[in-house]
Motif scaffolding. Structure first.
Motif, short mmCIF file in Angstrom:
data_model
loop_
_atom_site.label_atom_id
_atom_site.label_comp_id
_atom_site.label_asym_id
_atom_site.label_seq_id
_atom_site.Cartn_x
_atom_site.Cartn_y
_atom_site.Cartn_z
N GLU A 163 0.95 -1.09 0.10
CA GLU A 163 0.17 0.05 0.03
C GLU A 163 0.92 1.27 -0.09
OE1 GLU A 163 -3.65 1.93 2.57
OE2 GLU A 163 -2.93 -0.01 3.00
N TYR B 134 2.73 1.67 -3.64
CA TYR B 134 1.76 1.91 -4.58
C TYR B 134 1.55 3.45 -4.45
CZ TYR B 134 0.48 -1.90 -7.50
OH TYR B 134 0.43 -3.03 -8.37
N GLN C 161 -5.11 -1.02 -7.87
CA GLN C 161 -5.39 -1.01 -6.35
C GLN C 161 -6.64 -0.55 -5.93
OE1 GLN C 161 -3.31 2.27 -4.54
NE2 GLN C 161 -4.65 3.75 -5.40
N TRP D 274 -3.29 -6.38 -3.12
CA TRP D 274 -4.40 -6.11 -4.17
C TRP D 274 -5.18 -7.24 -4.78
CZ3 TRP D 274 -2.01 -9.42 -7.20
CH2 TRP D 274 -1.08 -9.48 -7.69
#
Length: 492
Positions: free
Chosen positions: A177, A180, A229, A489
């Motif tokens: 997370e 990204y 995502q 994801w």
């Protein structure tokens, strides 16, 4: 064209420079510095080296135990199958050397070179060039995305700082997370830095210095990652879609196959296509078209199979099942189709991202409600663009045979279009569960508990050199360091 500069050339140049400054001088307390013997490698050399080594590795790599595409991903997604050495990927066995070599290669050959360009050309450097910096940001983002999408949590914020003023030799691992968020921000920043009226760049073997195409690639890649995502960060992804699609002037994206990000190979070694080196130059015959792909394309009347594969002795396009023991698989040598010339020619391109791919991303986003566009239109445009890559047009009844537009159908067509890009197809399958593959052949012998790998486990070198951090990375992934743990994801 692909660079013919090799690491040997570069380091011989550097060595010559180092030797020249140790030669005799009149005053031994001083040192002559020759402008013809540079002691640093400029971005015009770092860029082609970084691009070529990264794309070659992604596409296949020519060395055994480094072929992450055709000895792993292309087999997992059942584009290809093996007729011998099934324990090199087809039965889900992964060599520790393959894991280690690709981890090291993507970091050292790709990321390190792109980071050096950023350091040399950013606004605080002695030779600022925003276009070099923007291009390097795009490529650095792409390589980081590959690594996190294959392994999960990886060193990111602390990565590639071993030669920094405050060197970091045991970089921490970041969550996917966090990674990204950084990648998406870097792509937005790259688009801002890249300017068609800005300074020229050299050594660009991807787009030949066409900065508008680099901007299109940056924004299209940003849409790819936002879509990936979206199930976990819906509000953020919707905002990115709206920003990019709402201003085509500020955020240009791919509009045709002419914008595709693909490395143009040549007939001159070592700049030939990696599959050409393995299959033609190296004479390997280990791979055939998978039965799963051949059956699906034949059922659809998909003429792309005439490009993806060669007909067998009976003029048919056929494959055999994945995971078969060598004693059985070798029996299909005479009947299973081999890989088509369009992918084994020396000058065949090595593709990173296409206009077709972008349209399938937008079709999925429309279905999921992340954008307000027409999913059917994007779906059909994606199909047409994929055929057009090979000089083909879809048969008149193809869209009807493909079925009503749905998330499953979009991902199925995306899987077909990604032939050759096994890593990308594997990422999308692990994220969505589509396409739904047939049950394994009853004769197949599969490792990993029969589970199609969900990630790569970390190389042994991380446990010996960065044990605490890799342990934290395993925890961030939320499961064991094996090939069964699902990544952040994953929607299913």
């Amino acid at each position: 064209m692909k660079s013919i500069l090799t690491h040997k050339n570069i380091w011989m140049t550097a060595l010559a420079g180092a030797m020249s400054i140790t030669s005799c001088t009149k005053d031994f307390d001083s040192m002559n510095v020759s402008p013809n013997s540079p002691t640093a490698i400029g971005p015009q050399y770092l860029l082609p080296t970084g691009i070529e080594t990264s794309v070659d590795r992604y596409w296949g790599h020519r060395d055994r135990f480094e072929r992450i595409n055709i000895d792993a991903a292309e087999l997992y997604v059942q584009h290809l199958t093996r007729n011998i050495y099934s324990n090199e990927g087809d039965d889900y066995t992964v060599s520790p050397a393959l894991l280690a070599n690709n981890w090291k290669g993507f970091f050292n050959d790709g990321l390190l070179n792109f980071q050096r360009i950023i350091n040399q050309t950013n606004s605080e450097s002695s030779s600022p060039n925003a276009n070099y910096e923007g291009v390097a940001l795009v490529m650095r983002t792409w390589v980081f995305s590959l690594l996190t999408d294959m392994y999960g949590s990886i060193p990111y914020t602390d990565a590639i700082k071993g030669t920094a003023t405050e060197a970091i030799y045991t970089p921490k691992y970041d969550s996917m997370e966090t990674i990204y968020a950084g990648l998406l921000n870097d792509l937005k920043m790259a688009n801002e830095k890249l300017s068609v009226s800005g300074p020229a760049i050299a050594g660009d073997i991807l787009y030949a210095g066409d900065i508008l195409k680099w901007k299109k690639f940056a924004n299209s890649l940003r849409l790819r990652l936002a879509n990936r995502q979206a199930a976990k960060k819906p509000a953020e992804s919707k905002a990115i879609f709206a920003e990019i699609l709402g201003d085509a002037t500020k955020f240009p994206i791919f509009t045709s196959n002419a914008d595709n990000a693909a490395l143009k190979c040549t007939t001159v070694l070592p700049s030939n296509n990696e599959w050409n080196q393995i299959l033609i130059q190296g004479g390997r015959t280990d791979w055939n078209i998978s039965k799963t792909l051949a059956d699906k394309m034949n059922a659809l009347g998909d003429t792309r199979i005439t490009v993806y594969a060669n007909p067998n002795k009976d003029g048919l396009y056929q494959g055999h099942a994945n995971g078969l023991p060598d004693a059985i698989a070798t029996g299909y040598l005479a009947t299973s189709s081999t890989i088509g010339k369009a992918f084994t020619d020396a000058a065949a391109p090595e593709v990173i991202m296409t206009y077709a791919d972008l349209n399938f991303i937008l079709a999925e986003a429309a279905i999921d409600g992340d954008i307000a566009g027409d999913a059917k239109k994007y779906f059909e445009t994606g199909i047409t663009a994929s055929f057009a890559q090979y000089g083909l047009t879809p048969p008149a009844d193809y869209v009807t045979k493909a079925g009503p537009v749905s998330k499953e159908k979009v991902l199925e067509q995306k899987w077909i279009s990604l032939f050759g890009q096994g890593v990308e197809a594997w990422i999308e399958w692990r994220r969505t569960g589509f396409p739904v593959f047939p049950a394994p052949d009853p004769r197949a012998v599969l490792n990993n508990g029969g589970i199609l790998p969900t990630r790569f486990n970390y190389p042994a070198s991380e446990y010996s050199l960065n044990a605490t951090s890799v342990g934290d990375g395993v925890k961030l992934n939320g499961g064991a360091d094996d090939m069964k743990t699902k990544l952040w994801w994953a929607e299913k």
